[in-house]
Design a protein around this motif. Structure first.
Motif, PDB file in Angstrom:
ATOM      1  N   LYS A  14       0.847  -1.188   0.000  1.00  0.00           N
ATOM      2  CA  LYS A  14       0.000   0.000   0.000  1.00  0.00           C
ATOM      3  C   LYS A  14       0.879   1.234   0.000  1.00  0.00           C
ATOM      4  CE  LYS A  14      -3.919   2.263   0.404  1.00  0.00           C
ATOM      5  NZ  LYS A  14      -4.976   2.157  -0.606  1.00  0.00           N
ATOM      6  N   ARG A  50      -6.643  -3.025   7.678  1.00  0.00           N
ATOM      7  CA  ARG A  50      -7.692  -2.354   6.906  1.00  0.00           C
ATOM      8  C   ARG A  50      -7.808  -2.941   5.505  1.00  0.00           C
ATOM      9  NH1 ARG A  50      -9.179   2.501   9.042  1.00  0.00           N
ATOM     10  NH2 ARG A  50      -9.503   3.418   7.003  1.00  0.00           N
ATOM     11  N   THR A  53      -9.603  -6.308   5.744  1.00  0.00           N
ATOM     12  CA  THR A  53     -11.054  -6.207   5.966  1.00  0.00           C
ATOM     13  C   THR A  53     -11.744  -5.326   4.919  1.00  0.00           C
ATOM     14  OG1 THR A  53     -10.587  -4.430   7.530  1.00  0.00           O
ATOM     15  CG2 THR A  53     -10.948  -6.617   8.445  1.00  0.00           C
ATOM     16  N   GLY A  54     -11.055  -5.037   3.837  1.00  0.00           N
ATOM     17  CA  GLY A  54     -11.704  -4.359   2.720  1.00  0.00           C
ATOM     18  C   GLY A  54     -11.945  -2.870   2.891  1.00  0.00           C
ATOM     19  N   LEU A  55     -11.410  -2.274   3.963  1.00  0.00           N
ATOM     20  CA  LEU A  55     -11.623  -0.841   4.168  1.00  0.00           C
ATOM     21  C   LEU A  55     -10.685  -0.016   3.306  1.00  0.00           C
ATOM     22  CD1 LEU A  55     -12.034  -0.720   8.047  1.00  0.00           C
ATOM     23  CD2 LEU A  55     -13.819  -0.477   6.323  1.00  0.00           C
ATOM     24  N   ALA A  56      -9.541  -0.608   2.967  1.00  0.00           N
ATOM     25  CA  ALA A  56      -8.583   0.075   2.096  1.00  0.00           C
ATOM     26  C   ALA A  56      -8.218  -0.876   0.973  1.00  0.00           C
ATOM     27  CB  ALA A  56      -7.340   0.476   2.893  1.00  0.00           C
ATOM     28  N   ARG A  57      -7.977  -0.290  -0.194  1.00  0.00           N
ATOM     29  CA  ARG A  57      -7.639  -1.122  -1.342  1.00  0.00           C
ATOM     30  C   ARG A  57      -6.134  -1.235  -1.478  1.00  0.00           C
ATOM     31  NH1 ARG A  57     -11.442   0.869  -6.000  1.00  0.00           N
ATOM     32  NH2 ARG A  57     -11.326   2.579  -4.529  1.00  0.00           N
ATOM     33  N   TYR A  70     -12.284 -10.045   1.607  1.00  0.00           N
ATOM     34  CA  TYR A  70     -13.299  -9.831   2.642  1.00  0.00           C
ATOM     35  C   TYR A  70     -14.653  -9.452   2.049  1.00  0.00           C
ATOM     36  CZ  TYR A  70     -15.452  -7.658   6.802  1.00  0.00           C
ATOM     37  OH  TYR A  70     -16.306  -7.312   7.828  1.00  0.00           O
ATOM     38  N   ALA A  71     -14.640  -8.425   1.179  1.00  0.00           N
ATOM     39  CA  ALA A  71     -15.902  -7.872   0.688  1.00  0.00           C
ATOM     40  C   ALA A  71     -16.643  -8.829  -0.248  1.00  0.00           C
ATOM     41  CB  ALA A  71     -15.649  -6.533  -0.018  1.00  0.00           C
ATOM     42  N   PRO A  76     -19.831 -10.739   5.337  1.00  0.00           N
ATOM     43  CA  PRO A  76     -18.471 -10.801   5.891  1.00  0.00           C
ATOM     44  C   PRO A  76     -18.412 -10.661   7.409  1.00  0.00           C
ATOM     45  CG  PRO A  76     -18.818  -8.768   4.647  1.00  0.00           C
ATOM     46  CD  PRO A  76     -19.977  -9.658   4.367  1.00  0.00           C
ATOM     47  N   ALA A  77     -19.309  -9.838   7.978  1.00  0.00           N
ATOM     48  CA  ALA A  77     -19.233  -9.598   9.419  1.00  0.00           C
ATOM     49  C   ALA A  77     -19.681 -10.822  10.236  1.00  0.00           C
ATOM     50  CB  ALA A  77     -20.050  -8.366   9.796  1.00  0.00           C
ATOM     51  N   THR A  82     -14.317  -7.975  13.512  1.00  0.00           N
ATOM     52  CA  THR A  82     -13.192  -7.044  13.464  1.00  0.00           C
ATOM     53  C   THR A  82     -13.385  -5.908  14.454  1.00  0.00           C
ATOM     54  OG1 THR A  82     -13.136  -7.467  11.087  1.00  0.00           O
ATOM     55  CG2 THR A  82     -11.772  -5.662  11.913  1.00  0.00           C
ATOM     56  N   LEU A  84     -11.223  -2.529  14.959  1.00  0.00           N
ATOM     57  CA  LEU A  84     -10.056  -1.676  14.710  1.00  0.00           C
ATOM     58  C   LEU A  84     -10.112  -0.558  15.733  1.00  0.00           C
ATOM     59  CD1 LEU A  84     -10.081  -1.729  10.811  1.00  0.00           C
ATOM     60  CD2 LEU A  84      -8.833  -3.181  12.371  1.00  0.00           C
ATOM     61  N   GLU A  85      -9.915   0.654  15.310  1.00  0.00           N
ATOM     62  CA  GLU A  85     -10.033   1.767  16.252  1.00  0.00           C
ATOM     63  C   GLU A  85     -11.459   1.779  16.805  1.00  0.00           C
ATOM     64  OE1 GLU A  85      -9.523   6.566  15.932  1.00  0.00           O
ATOM     65  OE2 GLU A  85     -10.536   5.435  14.390  1.00  0.00           O
ATOM     66  N   THR A 144     -18.845  -5.645  19.612  1.00  0.00           N
ATOM     67  CA  THR A 144     -19.292  -5.428  18.229  1.00  0.00           C
ATOM     68  C   THR A 144     -18.666  -6.468  17.305  1.00  0.00           C
ATOM     69  OG1 THR A 144     -19.150  -3.088  18.796  1.00  0.00           O
ATOM     70  CG2 THR A 144     -19.657  -3.626  16.510  1.00  0.00           C
TER      71      THR A 144
ATOM     72  N   GLU B  90     -16.271   3.199   9.455  1.00  0.00           N
ATOM     73  CA  GLU B  90     -15.482   1.968   9.387  1.00  0.00           C
ATOM     74  C   GLU B  90     -16.335   0.747   9.725  1.00  0.00           C
ATOM     75  OE1 GLU B  90     -12.015   1.773  11.888  1.00  0.00           O
ATOM     76  OE2 GLU B  90     -10.882   2.940  10.434  1.00  0.00           O
ATOM     77  N   LEU B  94     -17.631  -2.351   7.497  1.00  0.00           N
ATOM     78  CA  LEU B  94     -17.268  -3.728   7.857  1.00  0.00           C
ATOM     79  C   LEU B  94     -18.490  -4.638   7.749  1.00  0.00           C
ATOM     80  CD1 LEU B  94     -14.871  -3.298  10.918  1.00  0.00           C
ATOM     81  CD2 LEU B  94     -14.289  -4.177   8.664  1.00  0.00           C
ATOM     82  N   VAL B  95     -19.649  -4.149   8.191  1.00  0.00           N
ATOM     83  CA  VAL B  95     -20.850  -4.990   8.100  1.00  0.00           C
ATOM     84  C   VAL B  95     -21.507  -4.869   6.726  1.00  0.00           C
ATOM     85  CG1 VAL B  95     -21.286  -4.917  10.585  1.00  0.00           C
ATOM     86  CG2 VAL B  95     -22.430  -3.293   9.105  1.00  0.00           C
ATOM     87  N   PRO B  97     -19.895  -3.961   3.170  1.00  0.00           N
ATOM     88  CA  PRO B  97     -18.817  -3.471   2.298  1.00  0.00           C
ATOM     89  C   PRO B  97     -19.320  -2.934   0.957  1.00  0.00           C
ATOM     90  CG  PRO B  97     -18.413  -5.729   3.040  1.00  0.00           C
ATOM     91  CD  PRO B  97     -19.830  -5.399   3.368  1.00  0.00           C
ATOM     92  N   ARG B  99     -20.806  -0.465  -1.198  1.00  0.00           N
ATOM     93  CA  ARG B  99     -21.073   0.958  -0.988  1.00  0.00           C
ATOM     94  C   ARG B  99     -22.319   1.438  -1.718  1.00  0.00           C
ATOM     95  NH1 ARG B  99     -15.005   3.217   0.078  1.00  0.00           N
ATOM     96  NH2 ARG B  99     -14.368   1.419   1.287  1.00  0.00           N
ATOM     97  N   ASP B 262     -10.737   4.918  -0.089  1.00  0.00           N
ATOM     98  CA  ASP B 262     -10.564   4.220   1.183  1.00  0.00           C
ATOM     99  C   ASP B 262     -11.101   5.120   2.285  1.00  0.00           C
ATOM    100  OD1 ASP B 262      -9.126   2.444  -0.320  1.00  0.00           O
ATOM    101  OD2 ASP B 262      -7.161   3.048   0.445  1.00  0.00           O
ATOM    102  N   VAL B 263     -11.691   4.525   3.307  1.00  0.00           N
ATOM    103  CA  VAL B 263     -12.041   5.359   4.453  1.00  0.00           C
ATOM    104  C   VAL B 263     -10.811   5.461   5.343  1.00  0.00           C
ATOM    105  CG1 VAL B 263     -14.489   4.895   4.463  1.00  0.00           C
ATOM    106  CG2 VAL B 263     -12.962   3.381   5.708  1.00  0.00           C
TER     107      VAL B 263
END
Lengths: 300, 264
Positions: A14, A50, A53-57, A70-71, A76-77, A82, A84-85, A144, B90, B94-95, B97, B99, B262-263
């Motif tokens: 990345k 990230r 878990t598909g939050l960042a590419r 993941y996505a 997925p959940a 997961t 994270l913060e 969560t 976020e 996650l739950v 994906p 968009r 990306d978030v």
């Protein structure tokens, strides 16, 4: 036993502009074990999680859970829990925070209550999260993640903000997950924090893999230390000098670095030095960790 | 999609924001109803009134849209920007994906709550305005077809404003920037632009397609019109198309820019 899928990270990279946050990273997280994902602050741990878990590419490479991104999993959940913060709307109650995510995870209100019970937040279910301490937020974040009873658990710095009892509780929870066959990945910037929890370690620095092995192998990288006390200090000093051991004076004896107790014992026996004490020091993994991650400080 | 919609509705209803906005809106619109009805029906010293009959009723009731629309607009804007402000986006991704599903479910959930806002807004303006219209004017005209159309379309327009807020919030993720933009545009930029552009013949076409003017066109009357300085308005269907165009354009741009990234 559940049959949990592994997490596989393959040549993951990345870049943010000129900065390479994660650099050609490859490792596997096996089910049935707790894997510690270790590295100093800013080494790319969170960025990696990230991407998993598909939050960042990823800029290049890929991260897969059970062989797919993941996505691409239908829910997925439910498969991957997961945390994270730990982020919450301060005006929402703990229970409502869980209820907001429950529909997509596919669980009902009863499960939300169960989770609050599990993490010890049941008495605060109706309280707004804005008033929660860091430790309480950390617990709610964990609740969560666990809503869907996931087979894969990914936690970013889960020990942050927990009190000692909380850390012990977290440890036993993670151990139990691994024993049930789940895949558990836990990040930390302090090895000592997870040393008693993890089976495997993946160590990164500056976005690059520096070490991946079972925890035991990491122990073998550590420099042995032996404390020794002799009846006649002068004769011991002579022996140390003769063998070229690195010694440091310490309360009534000497601390020898880089030598095992076996070697010291054999050497003393051969030289006829009478020993009063010969002790193996507990290996300090933190030093190993620091050495591994500091090696990367040199510009590449 | 059903699960995502349920999740988004729970998000909207589990914080205090929606009923605070709703409460302030009720108080404000009842007050506006009274003021509008009073100013339109009171006799001037020479014995005439500004407006009478069904015109007065339409002018009073349509101020729901002209004045109340900032509430559903804020509701929608905050529904999206709160996710970024509190970084819950976020967990949301996650739950969910996907968009597209996220944007669709948030829009739908806010549309539903926007309809509630619309119904309550109409009831508020009627509660404030109707008694005075009966007492000082020629009647409340609540069953007149023109009035019924204004009331029903006001409900729909309020819901569209809420949706417009969502797509705006999807695009402008910074909550403070989004709120300032909404307030500055609705309270300051657009009213001035409508007056200024409407005064110049060549530019009155531009004034017609401003979002507030389009909404007025849908409802078929406006606070501007009540005081006689309105430019030409679009036909009703034109207003609907313009409003929907704002929603679609903002939504598509948000999906292709902010929602693709990306978030962080």
């Amino acid at each position: 036993m559940v049959s949990a899928p592994p997490i596989t990270v393959e040549r993951l990279t990345k870049r943010f502009g000129a900065v390479t946050a994660v650099d050609d990273l490859t490792f596997t997280v096996e089910p049935g074990r707790v894997t510690g994902f270790l590295g100093p602050n800013g080494s790319g741990k969170t960025t990696t999680l990230r991407m998993v878990t598909g939050l960042a590419r990823p800029t290049a490479g890929r991260a897969l859970v059970g062989g797919r991104p993941y996505a691409d999993h239908p829910h997925p959940a439910r498969l991957v829990g997961t945390s994270l913060e730990a982020a919450f709307h301060p005006g929402r109650s703990a229970l409502n925070h869980l209820r907001v995510y429950a529909p997509q995870v596919g669980v009902d209100d009863r499960r939300c209550h169960e989770l609050l019970e599990l993490v010890g937040l049941a008495p605060y279910a109706k309280r707004r999260v804005g008033g929660f301490s860091l430790g309480m937020r950390q617990r709610l974040g964990l609740a969560t993640a666990l809503l869907g009873d996931p087979q894969v658990v990914i936690l970013d710095e889960p020990a942050n903000g927990l009190d000692p009892q909380g850390i012990v509780w977290m440890r036993s929870l993670l151990r139990a997950f691994a024993a049930e066959g789940r895949t558990v990945l836990v990040s930390s910037h302090v090895l000592g924090e997870v040393q008693h929890t993890v089976d495997d370690v993946v160590v990164i620095a500056r976005g690059r893999l520096v070490h991946a092995s079972p925890l035991g192998d990491l122990t073998r990288l550590a420099e042995p230390e032996t404390f020794v006390r002799a009846a006649d200090a002068g004769r011991l000093d002579a022996l140390v000098a003769e063998r070229g051991w690195h010694a440091e004076g310490e309360a009534g004896g000497v601390l020898l670095r880089g030598v095992t107790a076996d070697e010291v014992g054999a050497g003393a026996f051969a030289a006829g030095v009478e020993l009063r004490q010969l002790t193996d020091r507990v290996v300090d993994l933190e030093n190993v960790f620091l050495r591994l991650t500091a090696d990367q400080e040199v510009p590449r | 999609m059903t699960a995502a919609l349920k999740s988004e509705l729970r998000k909207l209803l589990s914080t205090r924001l929606w009923w605070i906005l709703l409460g302030v809106m009720v108080v404000y619109l009842v007050f506006i109803g009274v003021v509008m009805a009073f100013s339109l029906t009171i006799e001037t010293p020479d014995g005439t009134r500004m407006m009478g009959g069904v015109d007065a009723a339409v002018a009073v009731y349509s101020s729901t849209n002209a004045i109340g629309y900032v509430f559903p607009l804020l509701l929608g804007t905050l529904a999206f920007t709160a996710e970024h402000r509190h970084r819950t986006i976020e967990q949301t991704l996650l739950v969910e994906p996907n968009r597209d599903v996220l944007l669709a479910s948030k829009t739908t959930a806010t549309l539903l709550l926007g309809l509630v806002f619309g119904v309550v807004a109409v009831l508020s303006i009627v509660a404030g305005g109707a008694p005075l219209l009966v007492w000082q004017g020629d009647g409340a005209y609540l069953t007149d077809p023109d009035v019924v159309a204004v009331l029903l379309l006001s409900v729909a327009v309020m819901a569209v404003w809420a949706v417009l807020g969502v797509v705006l919030g999807a695009l402008v993720t910074n909550q403070v920037v989004a709120i300032v933009a909404v307030l500055a545009f609705t309270q300051f930029v657009e009213p001035i632009a409508r007056l200024a552009l409407g005064a110049v013949d060549a530019l009155s076409g531009v004034a017609q397609v401003l979002p507030g003017a389009a909404a007025d066109a849908v409802v078929g009357a406006s606070a501007f019109g009540a005081f006689g300085d309105d430019g030409d308005m679009l036909p009703r269907w034109g207003g609907i198309l313009v409003m929907l165009a704002y929603v679609v354009v903002l939504g598509v741009v948000a999906r292709l820019t902010t929602l693709r990234r990306d978030v962080r």
